[in-house]
Design a protein around this motif. Structure first.
Motif, mmCIF file in Angstrom:
data_model
loop_
_atom_site.group_PDB
_atom_site.id
_atom_site.type_symbol
_atom_site.label_atom_id
_atom_site.label_comp_id
_atom_site.label_asym_id
_atom_site.label_seq_id
_atom_site.Cartn_x
_atom_site.Cartn_y
_atom_site.Cartn_z
ATOM 1 N N THR A 491 0.820 -1.224 0.000
ATOM 2 C CA THR A 491 0.000 0.000 0.000
ATOM 3 C C THR A 491 0.849 1.267 0.000
ATOM 4 N N GLN A 492 1.961 1.219 -0.689
ATOM 5 C CA GLN A 492 2.827 2.387 -0.823
ATOM 6 C C GLN A 492 2.686 2.961 -2.230
ATOM 7 N N PHE A 493 2.440 4.266 -2.329
ATOM 8 C CA PHE A 493 2.486 4.904 -3.640
ATOM 9 C C PHE A 493 3.932 4.873 -4.149
ATOM 10 N N PRO A 494 4.126 4.807 -5.464
ATOM 11 C CA PRO A 494 5.492 4.829 -6.001
ATOM 12 C C PRO A 494 6.137 6.189 -5.807
ATOM 13 N N ARG A 529 3.108 9.093 1.735
ATOM 14 C CA ARG A 529 2.245 8.400 0.762
ATOM 15 C C ARG A 529 2.206 6.894 0.989
ATOM 16 N N HIS A 530 2.354 6.511 2.236
ATOM 17 C CA HIS A 530 2.117 5.128 2.637
ATOM 18 C C HIS A 530 0.703 5.059 3.190
ATOM 19 N N VAL A 531 -0.132 4.209 2.595
ATOM 20 C CA VAL A 531 -1.547 4.157 2.949
ATOM 21 C C VAL A 531 -1.766 3.060 3.984
ATOM 22 N N THR A 532 -2.000 3.466 5.211
ATOM 23 C CA THR A 532 -2.358 2.534 6.276
ATOM 24 C C THR A 532 -3.728 2.917 6.812
#
Length: 699
Positions: A491-494, A529-532
């Motif tokens: 769930t990490q954006f590049p 931009r790490h989606v948790t």
């Protein structure tokens, strides 16, 4: 998505039976006592039959037990009775059936092109769904929908593939009236790793299509086994007669949506003074009139007939525009009735050679395919019915072409060996996430786009998912099983990509200029931009992007091209998000886990997905301000092969097989989905049938 398109989309990948208007003699091949269904701890049906037809019967019955209502909504789309069920929206579906000449094609090719083996399989499926309908008449939603037969099954195939390849798109441009347009495919992934980059020296495959979380277009998980060589576990849509992706004892494959130009429109040169006469290569030809009466439901009981006129030419189906011009629409999908044969052959393939032989039937209109097998082959193909066009041909195929010169009219489609494909790359990995087919593996092993016409790929570039996969591959030398699975759930954006670059304006904003949303803007600027589920910036980003995408009509394609984002527009979206959060949550620090929820009846859990991340999820607003997934990470399937076959099979759906919102098993699967915890599966009967009390016969 429009209500109209929601009725037509079931025929995208629907392969199902429907009411017959053709002559056909029903052959009841299956004795239900030769069919057994076993429900495992998760409610997944494992179907065992002596013959393939027995297995097809059991699949139809099991699916009907779980979701007969959804199945029927799917069946209606190909039956020519949608207008009677849903009114004017359904009339568009029925009109499309007529326009492409599906019934005409089947009458011409049924006897010659449908093998006896395929016919028996279809007969078994139709017998199973007919038997269930007869045993449960109160559950039938439209009088006359049953019984069904294989000829109407084939009509659904032709309609589904014709829509899928985009044959419906020109209708809206040619005629007055509201007709459906093929939408973008959202979020699918498929990944294969060869043994040279896995720690246990096995071959890994991740199958991860994304579609609706529930309803007729949700994925149905099943295992189908026969004594005639069928032993396949995977996913299908409600009402399909074959599992479309998954694995057997020898191999597995997944599919993702691809983007190419498979349809041409030709403006006919009409002969002045000679009614319905057109010119082709200096010769005169007469259009064939093909009138259709659509029976349209008005209100609860009234059905009225409405007429529509179409025509047929040497180039295919023809429509007359509101300006009096005639346009022919040419595509490949309405020339073949062999899709059921191809799907069964893919299910029963034993190695790469037999799998490619199945693909060579070329009745599957589209989809990227990612494949792996026990012989350590990994293979990618941007599969589709792609017209052959010479390299360097610069004509604009998005516009109508002159229809009086046959030299402008393509005569064949690309063979599977001519399509973009990669076999056993040196770096040991292949992938597709709806990105360009020329970026399927490491740079040195990709296909050269200069060797193919530009119409083979209409979406040139990478999205967030494919860019993130490339980052992971560049960072990781070897993968163990858990690392492989975690990659799919990442769930990490590049760090880079056109979409990410188009967000640079966010970091350039002086947040102090906007005191009312200063804190949220600063959260966004400092976000990694790490989606948790615990992330507040992720929740704000999700809501703000919903506002921006809706306002500008952006689609999934814009994750490849990037968006045009100004400071003013972003600040306005943040203010809209603030208002929404204060109204619905009474606070600004809303977390992503609070905002995005997977929900059924009175149960709900955090949705682990996010738009255009590898566990992709696209939501709509629920009454309390939360977002519930519409398109989601709807089916996940992992399989590992050694030289003897699958060593591990793990799967995950959103709600499990049942449409029953009160099902305890559904709640258990929903919680597993929320925690991204796939369940173990097997193809071995002795491992599956652990409780004889769950083994039963359909009627």
């Amino acid at each position: 998505m429009t209500k109209l398109l929601s009725f037509l989309l079931p025929i995208i990948v629907l392969i199902s039976c429907s009411t017959s208007k053709m002559e056909y003699t029903d052959h009841s091949l299956v004795d239900p006592k030769d069919v057994q269904i076993y429900r495992d701890d998760y409610g997944v049906p494992h179907i065992f039959g002596k013959t393939d037809a027995d297995a097809a019967y059991g699949l139809a019955w099991a699916n009907a037990e779980d979701a007969f209502g959804w199945m029927q909504e799917t069946l209606l789309a190909g039956s020519g009775r949608m207008a009677r069920y849903s009114g004017k929206d359904g009339a568009a579906v029925d009109f499309f059936n007529h326009f492409i000449g599906a019934e005409k094609l089947i009458k011409e090719k049924f006897d010659s092109d449908v093998s006896k083996e395929t016919l028996r399989y279809m007969e078994g499926f139709c017998q199973g769904i007919n038997a269930y309908a007869a045993a449960h008449p109160d559950e039938v939603i439209l009088k006359g929908l049953f019984p069904t037969n294989p000829k109407e099954l084939l009509k659904s195939y032709v309609v589904s593939m014709s829509f899928l390849v985009g044959a419906s798109n020109p209708i809206q441009k040619i005629m007055d009236g509201e007709f459906p347009v093929n939408e973008d495919g959202l979020g699918s992934n498929a990944i294969a790793l060869a043994s040279n980059i896995t720690t246990d020296k096995q071959t890994y495959l991740a199958i991860n299509p994304h579609f609706y979380a529930e309803g007729p277009l949700s994925f149905y998980e099943a295992h189908v086994n026969s004594e005639e060589g069928l032993n396949f576990h995977g996913a299908l849509f409600q009402g399909m007669m074959a599992v479309v992706m998954g694995n057997n004892e020898n191999l597995g494959y997944g599919m993702t949506y691809n983007h190419f130009d498979g349809v041409d429109v030709f403006k006919l040169k009409m002969v002045e003074g000679e009614k319905l006469t057109y010119e082709l290569d200096g010769k005169k030809h007469q259009l064939e009139k093909r009138k259709v009466w659509l029976k349209v439901k008005l209100g609860k009981v009234l059905v009225i007939p409405v007429s529509r006129m179409t025509y047929w030419s040497e180039l295919g189906p023809v429509l007359k525009s509101k300006d009096g011009e005639f346009f022919a629409v040419k595509f490949w999908a309405n020339t073949t009735v062999r899709l059921p044969e191809q799907l069964i052959a893919m299910n029963k393939a034993t190695d790469l050679k037999s799998f490619k032989a199945a693909l060579d039937i070329q009745a599957l209109a589209m989809f990227n395919i990612v494949y792996a097998d026990k012989e350590d082959n990994i293979y990618y193909i941007s599969n589709g019915q792609v017209p052959y066009r010479p390299i360097g041909d610069e004509r604009d195929y998005s516009k109508a072409l002159p229809g009086d010169n046959s030299e402008l009219i393509w005569q064949r489609i690309l063979s599977i060996d001519e399509l973009p494909n990669v076999l056993n790359p040196d770096c040991g990995y292949i992938f597709n996430s709806n990105n360009s087919p020329f970026n399927a593996t490491c740079t040195d092993n990709n296909c050269d786009p200069n060797l193919l016409h530009k119409s083979v790929n209409l979406w040139d570039g990478g999205n967030n998912r494919s860019n993130r996969l490339e980052e992971i591959f560049n960072e990781t030398i070897e993968f163990d099983w858990e690392k492989f699975k975690s990659m799919k759930f990442d769930t990490q954006f590049p760090q880079s990509g056109k979409f990410i670059e188009s967000l640079r304006v966010i970091n350039q904003i002086d947040a102090t200029k906007y005191e009312d949303v200063q804190a949220p803007i600063e959260w966004m600027q400092n976000w990694d931009r790490h989606v948790t589920n615990e992330s507040v910036p992720a929740a704000w980003f999700a809501r703000a992007m919903m506002i921006i995408f809706k306002k500008n009509g952006y689609t999934d394609k814009h994750f490849i091209t990037g968006i045009d984002l100004s400071e003013e527009e972003f600040v306005a979206a943040m203010r809209g998000t603030k208002e929404n959060f204060m109204t619905n949550f009474g606070k600004l620090e809303v977390t992503k886990g609070e905002l995005m929820r997977v929900r059924r009846a009175d149960k709900n859990f955090p949705d682990p997905g996010f738009p255009d991340l590898l566990p992709a999820s696209y939501g709509k607003e629920y009454g309390d301000g939360t977002l519930v997934p519409v398109f989601s990470d709807s089916y996940t399937h992992f399989v590992s092969f050694d030289k003897n076959g699958p060593t591990k099979i793990e799967t995950l759906t959103v709600f499990g097989p049942s449409s029953d919102t009160t099902s305890e098993r559904s709640t258990i699967e929903m919680e597993r989905y929320s925690k991204q915890q796939p369940k173990s599966m097997s193809l071995n009967r002795s491992e599956i049938v652990k409780d004889e009390g769950r083994l039963y016969y359909p009627k």
